[in-house]
Design a protein around this motif. Structure first.
Motif, PDB file in Angstrom:
ATOM      1  N   ALA A  20       0.838  -1.304   0.037  1.00  0.00           N
ATOM      2  CA  ALA A  20       0.070   0.050  -0.071  1.00  0.00           C
ATOM      3  C   ALA A  20       0.834   1.270   0.128  1.00  0.00           C
ATOM      4  CB  ALA A  20      -1.145  -0.037   1.275  1.00  0.00           C
ATOM      5  N   SER A  21       2.037   1.292  -0.434  1.00  0.00           N
ATOM      6  CA  SER A  21       3.010   2.109  -0.341  1.00  0.00           C
ATOM      7  C   SER A  21       2.873   3.197  -1.451  1.00  0.00           C
ATOM      8  CB  SER A  21       4.489   1.814  -0.171  1.00  0.00           C
ATOM      9  OG  SER A  21       4.711   0.941  -1.291  1.00  0.00           O
ATOM     10  N   GLY A  22       1.979   3.209  -2.362  1.00  0.00           N
ATOM     11  CA  GLY A  22       1.739   3.806  -3.594  1.00  0.00           C
ATOM     12  C   GLY A  22       1.982   3.178  -4.746  1.00  0.00           C
ATOM     13  N   ASP A  23       2.316   3.750  -5.917  1.00  0.00           N
ATOM     14  CA  ASP A  23       2.712   2.946  -7.261  1.00  0.00           C
ATOM     15  C   ASP A  23       3.807   2.084  -7.244  1.00  0.00           C
ATOM     16  OD1 ASP A  23       4.332   4.879  -7.140  1.00  0.00           O
ATOM     17  OD2 ASP A  23       3.451   6.201  -8.716  1.00  0.00           O
ATOM     18  N   ALA A  24       4.142   1.713  -8.382  1.00  0.00           N
ATOM     19  CA  ALA A  24       5.185   0.697  -8.447  1.00  0.00           C
ATOM     20  C   ALA A  24       6.692   1.673  -8.070  1.00  0.00           C
ATOM     21  CB  ALA A  24       5.484   0.021  -9.774  1.00  0.00           C
ATOM     22  N   LYS A  25       6.506   2.751  -8.763  1.00  0.00           N
ATOM     23  CA  LYS A  25       7.802   3.459  -8.382  1.00  0.00           C
ATOM     24  C   LYS A  25       8.327   3.985  -7.036  1.00  0.00           C
ATOM     25  CE  LYS A  25       8.777   6.711 -11.689  1.00  0.00           C
ATOM     26  NZ  LYS A  25       8.684   7.955 -12.492  1.00  0.00           N
ATOM     27  N   SER A  26       7.141   4.150  -6.313  1.00  0.00           N
ATOM     28  CA  SER A  26       7.360   4.432  -4.698  1.00  0.00           C
ATOM     29  C   SER A  26       7.565   3.053  -4.091  1.00  0.00           C
ATOM     30  CB  SER A  26       6.091   5.108  -4.360  1.00  0.00           C
ATOM     31  OG  SER A  26       5.131   4.397  -4.174  1.00  0.00           O
ATOM     32  N   MET A  27       7.065   1.978  -4.589  1.00  0.00           N
ATOM     33  CA  MET A  27       7.190   0.785  -3.922  1.00  0.00           C
ATOM     34  C   MET A  27       8.806   0.263  -3.970  1.00  0.00           C
ATOM     35  SD  MET A  27       4.993  -2.651  -4.241  1.00  0.00           S
ATOM     36  CE  MET A  27       3.489  -1.680  -3.985  1.00  0.00           C
ATOM     37  N   LYS A  28       9.368   0.635  -5.273  1.00  0.00           N
ATOM     38  CA  LYS A  28      10.784   0.330  -5.479  1.00  0.00           C
ATOM     39  C   LYS A  28      11.674   1.021  -4.664  1.00  0.00           C
ATOM     40  CE  LYS A  28      12.576   0.214  -9.566  1.00  0.00           C
ATOM     41  NZ  LYS A  28      12.960   0.210 -10.922  1.00  0.00           N
ATOM     42  N   SER A  29      11.291   2.149  -4.325  1.00  0.00           N
ATOM     43  CA  SER A  29      12.252   3.034  -3.352  1.00  0.00           C
ATOM     44  C   SER A  29      12.149   2.432  -2.108  1.00  0.00           C
ATOM     45  CB  SER A  29      11.556   4.314  -3.525  1.00  0.00           C
ATOM     46  OG  SER A  29      12.230   5.270  -2.653  1.00  0.00           O
ATOM     47  N   SER A  30      10.792   2.236  -1.483  1.00  0.00           N
ATOM     48  CA  SER A  30      10.778   1.636  -0.114  1.00  0.00           C
ATOM     49  C   SER A  30      11.139   0.353  -0.028  1.00  0.00           C
ATOM     50  CB  SER A  30       9.133   1.474   0.120  1.00  0.00           C
ATOM     51  OG  SER A  30       8.419   0.788  -0.631  1.00  0.00           O
ATOM     52  N   ASP A 108      18.982  -7.656 -15.639  1.00  0.00           N
ATOM     53  CA  ASP A 108      17.768  -8.750 -15.420  1.00  0.00           C
ATOM     54  C   ASP A 108      17.114  -8.591 -14.219  1.00  0.00           C
ATOM     55  OD1 ASP A 108      18.194  -9.596 -18.148  1.00  0.00           O
ATOM     56  OD2 ASP A 108      19.604 -11.053 -17.412  1.00  0.00           O
ATOM     57  N   LYS A 109      18.154  -8.589 -13.300  1.00  0.00           N
ATOM     58  CA  LYS A 109      17.430  -8.339 -11.822  1.00  0.00           C
ATOM     59  C   LYS A 109      16.640  -6.996 -11.714  1.00  0.00           C
ATOM     60  CE  LYS A 109      21.049 -10.917  -9.215  1.00  0.00           C
ATOM     61  NZ  LYS A 109      22.222 -10.873  -8.395  1.00  0.00           N
ATOM     62  N   GLU A 110      17.108  -6.062 -12.163  1.00  0.00           N
ATOM     63  CA  GLU A 110      16.375  -4.861 -12.313  1.00  0.00           C
ATOM     64  C   GLU A 110      14.985  -4.893 -12.842  1.00  0.00           C
ATOM     65  OE1 GLU A 110      15.281  -0.860 -11.358  1.00  0.00           O
ATOM     66  OE2 GLU A 110      17.275  -1.861 -10.651  1.00  0.00           O
ATOM     67  N   LYS A 111      15.027  -5.556 -13.891  1.00  0.00           N
ATOM     68  CA  LYS A 111      13.687  -6.095 -14.653  1.00  0.00           C
ATOM     69  C   LYS A 111      12.719  -6.688 -13.839  1.00  0.00           C
ATOM     70  CE  LYS A 111      11.768  -7.798 -18.849  1.00  0.00           C
ATOM     71  NZ  LYS A 111      12.031  -8.490 -20.238  1.00  0.00           N
ATOM     72  N   GLU A 112      13.283  -7.924 -13.169  1.00  0.00           N
ATOM     73  CA  GLU A 112      12.562  -8.581 -12.268  1.00  0.00           C
ATOM     74  C   GLU A 112      12.181  -7.769 -11.012  1.00  0.00           C
ATOM     75  OE1 GLU A 112      10.851 -12.330 -11.051  1.00  0.00           O
ATOM     76  OE2 GLU A 112      12.135 -11.768 -12.989  1.00  0.00           O
ATOM     77  N   PHE A 113      12.820  -7.054 -10.455  1.00  0.00           N
ATOM     78  CA  PHE A 113      12.567  -6.126  -9.246  1.00  0.00           C
ATOM     79  C   PHE A 113      11.220  -5.055  -9.756  1.00  0.00           C
ATOM     80  CE2 PHE A 113      13.448  -2.560  -6.738  1.00  0.00           C
ATOM     81  CZ  PHE A 113      13.009  -3.086  -5.354  1.00  0.00           C
ATOM     82  N   THR A 114      11.304  -4.649 -11.107  1.00  0.00           N
ATOM     83  CA  THR A 114      10.375  -3.519 -11.559  1.00  0.00           C
ATOM     84  C   THR A 114       9.358  -4.378 -11.661  1.00  0.00           C
ATOM     85  OG1 THR A 114      11.920  -2.275 -12.493  1.00  0.00           O
ATOM     86  CG2 THR A 114       9.980  -1.781 -13.131  1.00  0.00           C
ATOM     87  N   ASN A 115       9.156  -5.527 -12.582  1.00  0.00           N
ATOM     88  CA  ASN A 115       7.820  -6.337 -12.560  1.00  0.00           C
ATOM     89  C   ASN A 115       7.164  -6.699 -11.384  1.00  0.00           C
ATOM     90  OD1 ASN A 115       8.429  -5.947 -15.238  1.00  0.00           O
ATOM     91  ND2 ASN A 115       9.423  -8.079 -15.680  1.00  0.00           N
ATOM     92  N   GLY A 116       8.213  -7.270 -10.335  1.00  0.00           N
ATOM     93  CA  GLY A 116       7.425  -7.672  -8.995  1.00  0.00           C
ATOM     94  C   GLY A 116       6.834  -6.326  -8.415  1.00  0.00           C
ATOM     95  N   CYS A 117       7.477  -5.463  -8.302  1.00  0.00           N
ATOM     96  CA  CYS A 117       6.752  -4.100  -7.474  1.00  0.00           C
ATOM     97  C   CYS A 117       5.490  -3.743  -8.330  1.00  0.00           C
ATOM     98  CB  CYS A 117       7.789  -3.011  -7.639  1.00  0.00           C
ATOM     99  SG  CYS A 117       9.109  -3.212  -6.545  1.00  0.00           S
ATOM    100  N   ALA A 118       5.486  -4.066  -9.812  1.00  0.00           N
ATOM    101  CA  ALA A 118       4.352  -3.649 -10.234  1.00  0.00           C
ATOM    102  C   ALA A 118       3.034  -4.645 -10.109  1.00  0.00           C
ATOM    103  CB  ALA A 118       4.533  -3.649 -12.032  1.00  0.00           C
ATOM    104  N   ALA A 119       3.689  -5.934  -9.977  1.00  0.00           N
ATOM    105  CA  ALA A 119       2.602  -6.875  -9.677  1.00  0.00           C
ATOM    106  C   ALA A 119       2.070  -6.631  -8.299  1.00  0.00           C
ATOM    107  CB  ALA A 119       3.216  -8.295  -9.817  1.00  0.00           C
ATOM    108  N   LEU A 120       2.995  -6.409  -7.263  1.00  0.00           N
ATOM    109  CA  LEU A 120       2.290  -6.240  -6.109  1.00  0.00           C
ATOM    110  C   LEU A 120       1.458  -4.875  -6.109  1.00  0.00           C
ATOM    111  CD1 LEU A 120       5.418  -6.258  -3.425  1.00  0.00           C
ATOM    112  CD2 LEU A 120       3.271  -7.437  -3.645  1.00  0.00           C
TER     113      LEU A 120
END
Length: 204
Positions: A20-30, A108-120
């Motif tokens: 619930a920390s916001g969109d995927a971008k803010s979630m990546k930061s947190s 590859d890890k950055e892409k996986e991390f981004t996709n995971g945050c977007a999924a959450l």
């Protein structure tokens, strides 16, 4: 067991606040301090290798076996879970750079991390929309709302009465943990389509 009744509630609350920390971008930061752990967990839950489901099953089984063995009371169990969460939230960002050097981080890890945050983030939105639709149904069609609530809660109560609460929590956790893997391999979509076709045949 009182603790087992609260375990899933605690886990869902923690996951909800993380997502619930916001969109995927803010979630990546947190979640930046957790990104290596997050990528590993994402790969495990999506079953990127044939033996990954076995690892997920073993981890969940070990955790529940430990809970069953310790059999903590409600206060003790909640305190232990919250203490572990606080310690991990504090220690992981410090330990992670030592165990996983920054040089090992790649595209590859950055892409996986981004996709995971977007999924959450999408899961959070879906959850909120579902809850919003349920509350709207209470106003638009109260009888259907009561029927859905009564049937679902009665079924859950019946299941809880038929088996040990810890066992029920264990099976629910296994099902939730299997959803990303089933969805990633298209099995969840195939199952939904099969149920939908079966429903259409019966309605004809």
């Amino acid at each position: 067991m009182l603790f087992s009744k609260q375990l899933l509630l605690i886990i869902c609350t923690i996951l909800y606040h993380v997502s619930a920390s916001g969109d995927a971008k803010s979630m990546k930061s947190s979640l930046k301090g957790w990104r290596e752990i997050f990528v590993i967990a994402s790969k495990l839950t999506k079953w990127e290798k044939p033996f990954y489901p076995g690892i997920v099953f073993a981890i969940i089984s070990a955790v529940f076996l430990l809970i069953w063995y310790l059999d903590p009371s409600l206060i003790t169990g909640v305190s232990m879970v919250l203490m572990m969460v606080c310690l991990l939230d504090y220690l992981i960002p410090f330990i992670s750079p030592i165990v996983f050097p920054e040089t090992n981080w790649n595209g590859d890890k950055e892409k996986e991390f981004t996709n995971g945050c977007a999924a959450l983030s999408n899961a959070r939105v879906t959850f909120r929309k579902s809850m919003s639709s349920l509350f709207k149904l209470k106003d638009t069609n109260p009888w259907l709302y009561v029927a859905i609530s009564t049937v679902s809660l009665s079924t859950l109560a019946w299941l809880g009465n038929q088996m040990h609460n810890l066992m029920l929590a264990y099976f629910i956790t296994l099902i939730i943990a299997a959803i990303p893997g089933l969805a990633h391999h298209g099995l969840l979509k195939q199952g939904i389509e099969a149920v939908s076709r079966l429903g259409k045949k019966k309605s004809q």
